[in-house]
Design a protein around this motif. Structure first.
Motif, PDB file in Angstrom:
ATOM      1  N   UNK A 153       0.833  -1.207   0.000  1.00  0.00           N
ATOM      2  CA  UNK A 153       0.000   0.000   0.000  1.00  0.00           C
ATOM      3  C   UNK A 153       0.865   1.254   0.000  1.00  0.00           C
ATOM      4  N   UNK A 154       1.918   1.244   0.796  1.00  0.00           N
ATOM      5  CA  UNK A 154       2.789   2.417   0.832  1.00  0.00           C
ATOM      6  C   UNK A 154       3.448   2.633  -0.529  1.00  0.00           C
ATOM      7  N   UNK A 155       3.906   1.561  -1.173  1.00  0.00           N
ATOM      8  CA  UNK A 155       4.522   1.679  -2.492  1.00  0.00           C
ATOM      9  C   UNK A 155       3.551   2.290  -3.504  1.00  0.00           C
ATOM     10  N   UNK A 156       2.277   1.955  -3.373  1.00  0.00           N
ATOM     11  CA  UNK A 156       1.275   2.463  -4.308  1.00  0.00           C
ATOM     12  C   UNK A 156       1.045   3.959  -4.127  1.00  0.00           C
ATOM     13  N   UNK A 157       0.959   4.408  -2.858  1.00  0.00           N
ATOM     14  CA  UNK A 157       0.551   5.803  -2.627  1.00  0.00           C
ATOM     15  C   UNK A 157       1.717   6.767  -2.499  1.00  0.00           C
ATOM     16  N   UNK A 158       2.947   6.269  -2.262  1.00  0.00           N
ATOM     17  CA  UNK A 158       4.057   7.195  -2.011  1.00  0.00           C
ATOM     18  C   UNK A 158       4.391   8.062  -3.213  1.00  0.00           C
ATOM     19  N   UNK A 159       4.085   7.555  -4.423  1.00  0.00           N
ATOM     20  CA  UNK A 159       4.392   8.322  -5.642  1.00  0.00           C
ATOM     21  C   UNK A 159       3.564   9.603  -5.729  1.00  0.00           C
ATOM     22  N   UNK A 160       2.513   9.668  -4.930  1.00  0.00           N
ATOM     23  CA  UNK A 160       1.643  10.848  -4.969  1.00  0.00           C
ATOM     24  C   UNK A 160       1.977  11.856  -3.860  1.00  0.00           C
ATOM     25  N   UNK A 161       3.033  11.577  -3.113  1.00  0.00           N
ATOM     26  CA  UNK A 161       3.444  12.490  -2.036  1.00  0.00           C
ATOM     27  C   UNK A 161       3.993  13.796  -2.622  1.00  0.00           C
ATOM     28  N   UNK A 162       3.696  14.961  -2.066  1.00  0.00           N
ATOM     29  CA  UNK A 162       2.962  15.181  -0.814  1.00  0.00           C
ATOM     30  C   UNK A 162       1.502  15.571  -0.994  1.00  0.00           C
ATOM     31  N   UNK A 163       1.013  15.677  -2.244  1.00  0.00           N
ATOM     32  CA  UNK A 163      -0.333  16.231  -2.454  1.00  0.00           C
ATOM     33  C   UNK A 163      -1.434  15.181  -2.355  1.00  0.00           C
ATOM     34  N   UNK A 164      -1.135  13.943  -2.819  1.00  0.00           N
ATOM     35  CA  UNK A 164      -2.121  12.858  -2.793  1.00  0.00           C
ATOM     36  C   UNK A 164      -3.452  13.312  -3.408  1.00  0.00           C
ATOM     37  N   UNK A 165      -3.459  13.621  -4.717  1.00  0.00           N
ATOM     38  CA  UNK A 165      -4.688  14.100  -5.367  1.00  0.00           C
ATOM     39  C   UNK A 165      -5.829  13.099  -5.193  1.00  0.00           C
ATOM     40  N   UNK A 166      -7.019  13.637  -5.061  1.00  0.00           N
ATOM     41  CA  UNK A 166      -8.188  12.801  -4.758  1.00  0.00           C
ATOM     42  C   UNK A 166      -8.398  11.702  -5.794  1.00  0.00           C
ATOM     43  N   UNK A 167      -8.245  12.025  -7.074  1.00  0.00           N
ATOM     44  CA  UNK A 167      -8.483  11.021  -8.129  1.00  0.00           C
ATOM     45  C   UNK A 167      -7.498   9.864  -8.067  1.00  0.00           C
ATOM     46  N   UNK A 168      -6.289  10.130  -7.561  1.00  0.00           N
ATOM     47  CA  UNK A 168      -5.254   9.095  -7.510  1.00  0.00           C
ATOM     48  C   UNK A 168      -5.350   8.201  -6.286  1.00  0.00           C
ATOM     49  N   UNK A 169      -6.013   8.666  -5.238  1.00  0.00           N
ATOM     50  CA  UNK A 169      -6.071   7.864  -4.016  1.00  0.00           C
ATOM     51  C   UNK A 169      -7.507   7.470  -3.663  1.00  0.00           C
ATOM     52  N   UNK A 170      -8.367   7.398  -4.664  1.00  0.00           N
ATOM     53  CA  UNK A 170      -9.711   6.883  -4.416  1.00  0.00           C
ATOM     54  C   UNK A 170      -9.629   5.434  -3.968  1.00  0.00           C
ATOM     55  N   UNK A 171     -10.535   5.054  -3.085  1.00  0.00           N
ATOM     56  CA  UNK A 171     -10.489   3.695  -2.547  1.00  0.00           C
ATOM     57  C   UNK A 171     -10.616   2.641  -3.650  1.00  0.00           C
ATOM     58  N   UNK A 172     -11.435   2.942  -4.691  1.00  0.00           N
ATOM     59  CA  UNK A 172     -11.601   1.979  -5.778  1.00  0.00           C
ATOM     60  C   UNK A 172     -10.289   1.779  -6.541  1.00  0.00           C
ATOM     61  N   UNK A 173      -9.577   2.892  -6.772  1.00  0.00           N
ATOM     62  CA  UNK A 173      -8.315   2.833  -7.513  1.00  0.00           C
ATOM     63  C   UNK A 173      -7.247   2.107  -6.702  1.00  0.00           C
ATOM     64  N   UNK A 174      -7.132   2.443  -5.445  1.00  0.00           N
ATOM     65  CA  UNK A 174      -6.104   1.849  -4.594  1.00  0.00           C
ATOM     66  C   UNK A 174      -6.377   0.370  -4.359  1.00  0.00           C
ATOM     67  N   UNK A 175      -7.633   0.011  -4.113  1.00  0.00           N
ATOM     68  CA  UNK A 175      -7.948  -1.400  -3.854  1.00  0.00           C
ATOM     69  C   UNK A 175      -7.620  -2.262  -5.073  1.00  0.00           C
ATOM     70  N   UNK A 176      -7.921  -1.743  -6.245  1.00  0.00           N
ATOM     71  CA  UNK A 176      -7.664  -2.520  -7.462  1.00  0.00           C
ATOM     72  C   UNK A 176      -6.180  -2.768  -7.655  1.00  0.00           C
ATOM     73  N   UNK A 177      -5.349  -1.778  -7.285  1.00  0.00           N
ATOM     74  CA  UNK A 177      -3.899  -1.957  -7.395  1.00  0.00           C
ATOM     75  C   UNK A 177      -3.367  -2.878  -6.294  1.00  0.00           C
ATOM     76  N   UNK A 178      -4.024  -2.831  -5.143  1.00  0.00           N
ATOM     77  CA  UNK A 178      -3.577  -3.625  -4.006  1.00  0.00           C
ATOM     78  C   UNK A 178      -4.025  -5.079  -4.128  1.00  0.00           C
TER      79      UNK A 178
END
Length: 480
Positions: free
Chosen positions: A39-64
């Motif tokens: 999970x950290x590997x997936x979201x760290x690329x969006x640091x520090x802003x973490x745009x809403x479209x990139x960290x939606x639960x549907x998007x993150x779950x599918x990658x995870x």
């Protein structure tokens, strides 16, 4: 997900911290859950802003979990594990900032394990480090208490003959810590009660005063300084408290961290401002001197910048003292060190104020018309300055229009304190009367003056009285 505790906390990490956090969670000592790392590997690329479209639960779950349908509960479990690690990491970062406390805990461990040799060598080392500390602030006495408490607990079982000295040191430093911190909080309470008319329960303060009157703790800088600040608030007419505080600050200001000494000087500034607002104009040079000291020593700078309200207070005081050239020099020299978020509006407002005091009213008006001011107290100051400028330029129509707009703003804005609302509404009322009198109204100068002097609940009181005198004298000339 972008509003979760996890994402909110991650946004606060700087680039170095995010790298340390990555090392932390990938260490098997702290974390052995593979999905957390993923999970950290997936979201760290969006640091520090973490745009809403990139960290939606549907998007993150599918990658995870690419082969599984969305399971929000499953995602929450992984997020919860990563959040817990992040909280542990933040605690670990804070822990690493206090070497004294770390070694206090190490002494606890050595004592429990019966490692007397290493306990005693670490205790000697820690005492030496403590003596070398540059500050004698509240935290110094707390740390000193911890060290001597360690020594006392160790002596209980191993060297009873040494109990007396370590126990006395532990108790003394606990007292110094409590008294310093209690007085510090009391000063904050007294300051807020004076400025904001808030009311607090400040129990035990009388007992502390009574104890200190019978004890000599002049060797404890934090107790001595906060005691003087408290007395200064409680007995505002006794100038000896302020004078003694300034002497203590000259002797001990280098024994406090910059954040704390800034707060201490803020008490001194607020006390002097309170005196000035009560009509003690003769104290103005002392306030100017105090501000110049704070600027020269860079005590007033926070993270390298001057806050908008500090700039406004400095400029207002120096202009009241007639130090126009110094004010101009200050604004030009320190403009780049004004808080970046409010830099332009801070500079423009205060330059407009300088032009006004130079009687360059048209220049002041042009500047005020070029800037949008978001800070509420700057906004209030700007409207007051505009009213004064319109009055000096004899612009009756814009003045009356601003009177109406400003009055509505003051009555409707819920962010303005009751006191600020009252003193500004009164200023608007009296300024309107001044203009009406200038235009030939039959309002009595004596009646208006008596009304102002009786209540004194207005900003710019000296200006109102000065303009009344001018109108009165012009009236006398016409009659003659």
């Amino acid at each position: 997900m972008h509003k979760s505790k996890l994402i909110s906390a991650l946004r606060t990490l700087n680039s170095k911290e995010i790298k340390r956090f990555e090392s932390y969670i990938f260490s098997p000592f702290f974390n052995k859950i593979e999905n957390v790392n993923k999970l950290f590997d997936i979201i760290k690329k969006y640091h520090p802003t973490y745009p809403e479209n990139n960290v939606k639960k549907e998007v993150i779950f599918k990658k995870l979990f690419p082969k599984e349908p969305l399971d929000e509960q499953k995602l929450r479990y992984v997020m919860s594990d990563l959040t817990r690690l992040l909280e542990d990491f933040l605690s670990y970062e804070e822990y690493n900032k206090n070497d004294i406390y770390k070694k206090h805990l190490l002494l606890n461990s050595y004592d429990e394990r019966g490692l007397d040799k290493y306990f005693l060598s670490t205790l000697d080392e820690l005492r030496g480090e403590q003596i070398g500390q540059p500050y004698r602030d509240v935290n110094f006495y707390f740390n000193q208490h911890l060290i001597e408490a360690n020594a006392y607990e160790h002596s209980l079982a191993t060297k009873p003959r040494f109990i007396s000295s370590s126990l006395q040191e532990a108790v003394d430093n606990l007292d110094y810590y409590y008294l310093s911190n209690r007085l510090r909080y009391s000063c904050a309470i007294l300051g807020r009660e004076m400025l904001l008319q808030e009311k607090f329960n400040n129990v035990f303060l009388d007992q502390i005063f009574e104890f200190l009157s019978k004890s000599n703790l002049d060797h404890v800088p934090s107790v001595s300084i906060y005691l003087q600040i408290a007395l200064m608030y409680l007995e505002p007419d006794n100038e000896e408290h302020y004078k003694k505080l300034t002497i203590l600050l000259e002797s001990y200001s280098n024994q406090f961290p910059i954040e704390e000494i800034r707060d201490i000087y803020t008490h001194a500034v607020n006390y002097r401002l309170g005196k000035l607002n009560a009509g003690k104009e003769e104290l103005l040079p002392e306030l100017i001197s105090l501000y110049k000291t704070l600027i020269k020593k860079e005590i007033i700078f926070e993270n390298g910048f001057l806050a908008p309200y500090d700039v406004k207070n400095i400029v207002t005081a120096s202009l009241r003292a007639g130090e126009l050239e110094w004010t101009d020099h200050f604004l030009q020299e320190y403009k780049d060190r004004f808080n970046p978020e409010f830099r332009e509006s801070t500079y423009v407002y205060n330059m407009a104020n300088l032009h006004y005091h130079r009687k360059e009213f048209s220049k002041a008006l042009r500047l005020m018309q070029t800037v949008e001011i978001n800070d509420i107290y700057y906004h209030l100051g700007a409207k007051v300055l505009l009213l004064k400028t319109y009055f000096e330029l004899e612009e009756a129509e814009p003045l009356f229009s601003l009177v109406d707009a400003f009055t509505n703003y003051l009555k409707r804005n819920k962010l303005i304190s009751d006191r600020q609302r009252t003193v500004h509404l009164n200023f608007v009322k009296y300024t309107k009367k001044l203009m009406q009198m200038r235009l030939g109204s039959k309002l009595s100068v004596d009646v208006v003056r008596a009304d102002i002097q009786e209540h004194k609940t207005t900003v710019n009181l000296p200006w109102l009285l000065e303009k009344l005198e001018e109108i009165d004298k012009k009236g006398v000339k016409k009659m003659g």
